[in-house]
Enzyme design. Structure first.
Site: not given
Lengths: 210, 253
Positions: B130, B11
């Site tokens: 997701d 990230d």
């Protein structure tokens, strides 16, 4: 050593340029014949569809340039679609003639072999199995895998021109082909870690010896 | 034989890796390029950078990160986060990334997948999904905006639609399992894996090397597995996971 990366508007040239620079090469990315004339070897990259690539090469008269380069025995390396363009013909989208430096035809993976279905594209790290080595390729790498990403592959390749292949669900996928001064790699050596770097390095040494 | 891929995910926010990574070997643990090199040396097959920058400047910084990574790394990498237009894709791919991943933006405007794959080829376009199991719907439903908003798509249907539009790969994250470290969502992965013909990367829930085996072995047969924190916090390493898989007879590089 100076490498001319042929820029005909197909694909990402940044990574291959960087890989060659890391190996100490001077790299020019161009479509200009005079600039290419002043290099030690030519690299034909390519990502995208075959007919589109073939058309762009013709528009810039680079197809004629490559024919001439081959007849003069200038070192040429085609990568991925750049390798496929070196064959006689491709079935991608619509049957299209290639440069014809290698015998064989580019076909799509069917997704099915002997009743077993498999993934298309052939994407990821696969083992290169050596058939026979051209003079430029020494046996000195411990790594075995290279990174492939493609939906079309070369078929009916001459045994004498097949340097290495990968096994994908029983299909012999040509990985390296070689004929005289012309070499093709279906995988991306610039993205293939240790073995990729080694293969590029060996190819460059071969160029140097020319 | 094509090998199974292990993919660490980083990230990145405003050009820095977040989630306090603990490596002694690395001079600057916040430097994405240093970490990318570290994972490459460990035997990572690919990397994913997820840009979680909120600002325009942060996104510009990401382009620099991509360029630097592409100049140093000899393995493929994907960049996701904040890619909403074909121009965004162009910026990232021309800076040297191999693939871009789209999530919310593709659900809001599915034509983005088509535009990307027509311009760059399907192999460059990863669709990230997701998914969370819904008792009410009796299946896994797709969420947007980092899991905040439920859509009307089931994971299986959206995966099929993404393939129709030209996706080259599916990055499938189980929101139920994410962060739990109790293993990947095997049922979800299998359902999507069987519904599409392109590669599926399983994500969410990795806690041990065994978890990678479960999701990559024949029964579920994911093509790749992605993890973040267990690699970052050194609970295991890419090399250890691969060694374990090799012992269990799974083909790895």
């Amino acid at each position: 050593m100076k490498i001319g990366v042929i820029d005909y508007g197909m694909g990402n040239l940044f990574s291959v340029e960087q890989a060659l620079k890391r190996l100490g090469c001077e790299v020019v990315v161009t479509a200009h014949e005079q600039v290419l004339d002043a290099t030690d070897a030519l690299l034909l990259p390519g990502v995208g569809a075959f007919p589109d690539a073939r058309k762009r090469l013709a528009e810039k008269k680079l197809d004629c340039y490559l024919q001439k380069a081959q007849s003069e025995n200038r070192p040429l390396l085609g990568i991925c679609l750049g390798m496929q363009l070196l064959f006689e013909q491709s079935d991608e989208v619509t049957p299209t003639k290639g440069l014809g430096f290698f015998k064989g035809r580019i076909k799509r993976f069917s997704g099915m072999n002997e009743g077993q279905s498999y993934r298309v594209p052939h994407m990821g790290w696969n083992e290169l199995i050596m058939m026979h080595r051209p003079t430029w390729l020494k046996n000195g790498a411990s790594a075995k895998h290279v990174y492939f990403v493609h939906s079309f592959y070369a078929t009916d390749v001459e045994d004498s021109e097949l340097v290495a292949y990968a096994d994908y669900y029983g299909i012999k996928v040509p990985g390296i082909v070689s004929n005289g001064s012309v070499t093709g790699m279906q995988f991306h050596p610039e993205k293939s870690g240790e073995l990729g770097v080694y293969l590029l390095e060996q190819w460059l040494k071969g160029v140097k010896a020319c | 034989m094509l090998t199974k891929r292990i993919i660490p995910c980083l990230d990145v926010k405003e050009g820095r890796v977040v989630k306090g990574i603990q490596f002694v070997a690395i001079r600057d643990a916040g430097d994405p390029v240093e970490l990318a090199k570290f994972y490459d040396e460990q035997g990572a097959d690919e990397l994913v950078f997820l840009d979680i920058s909120a600002s325009h400047e942060g996104r510009e910084t990401m382009v620099d990160v991509v360029r630097q990574t592409a100049s140093t790394l000899a393995i493929p990498f994907t960049v996701g986060g904040g890619i909403r237009t074909l121009d965004d894709m162009k910026r990232i791919l021309r800076a040297g990334a191999d693939k871009v991943s789209v999530n919310t933006s593709a659900l809001e405007r599915p034509a983005l997948i088509q535009e990307g794959s027509e311009f760059f080829g399907t192999q460059c376009i990863v669709v990230a999904i997701d998914a969370r199991y819904s008792e009410e719907d009796g299946t896994w439903m797709v969420y947007t905006h980092g899991g905040r908003n439920k859509t009307t798509w089931s994971a299986v249907d959206w995966a099929k639609e993404a393939v129709r539009l030209g996706a080259g790969e599916i990055l499938l994250t189980s929101m139920n399992q994410d962060g739990e470290k109790s293993g990947f969502d095997l049922a979800l992965t299998k359902a999507v894996r069987e519904a599409v013909t392109i590669p599926v990367i399983a994500s969410g829930g990795a806690g041990h090397a065994e978890h990678f085996y479960e999701v990559l072995a024949e029964e579920v047969d994911a093509d790749a597995a992605l993890a973040a924190s267990i690699f970052h916090y050194k609970e295991t390493s890419v090399a250890q996971v691969k060694e374990y898989l090799r012992e269990k007879g799974v083909a790895v590089r």
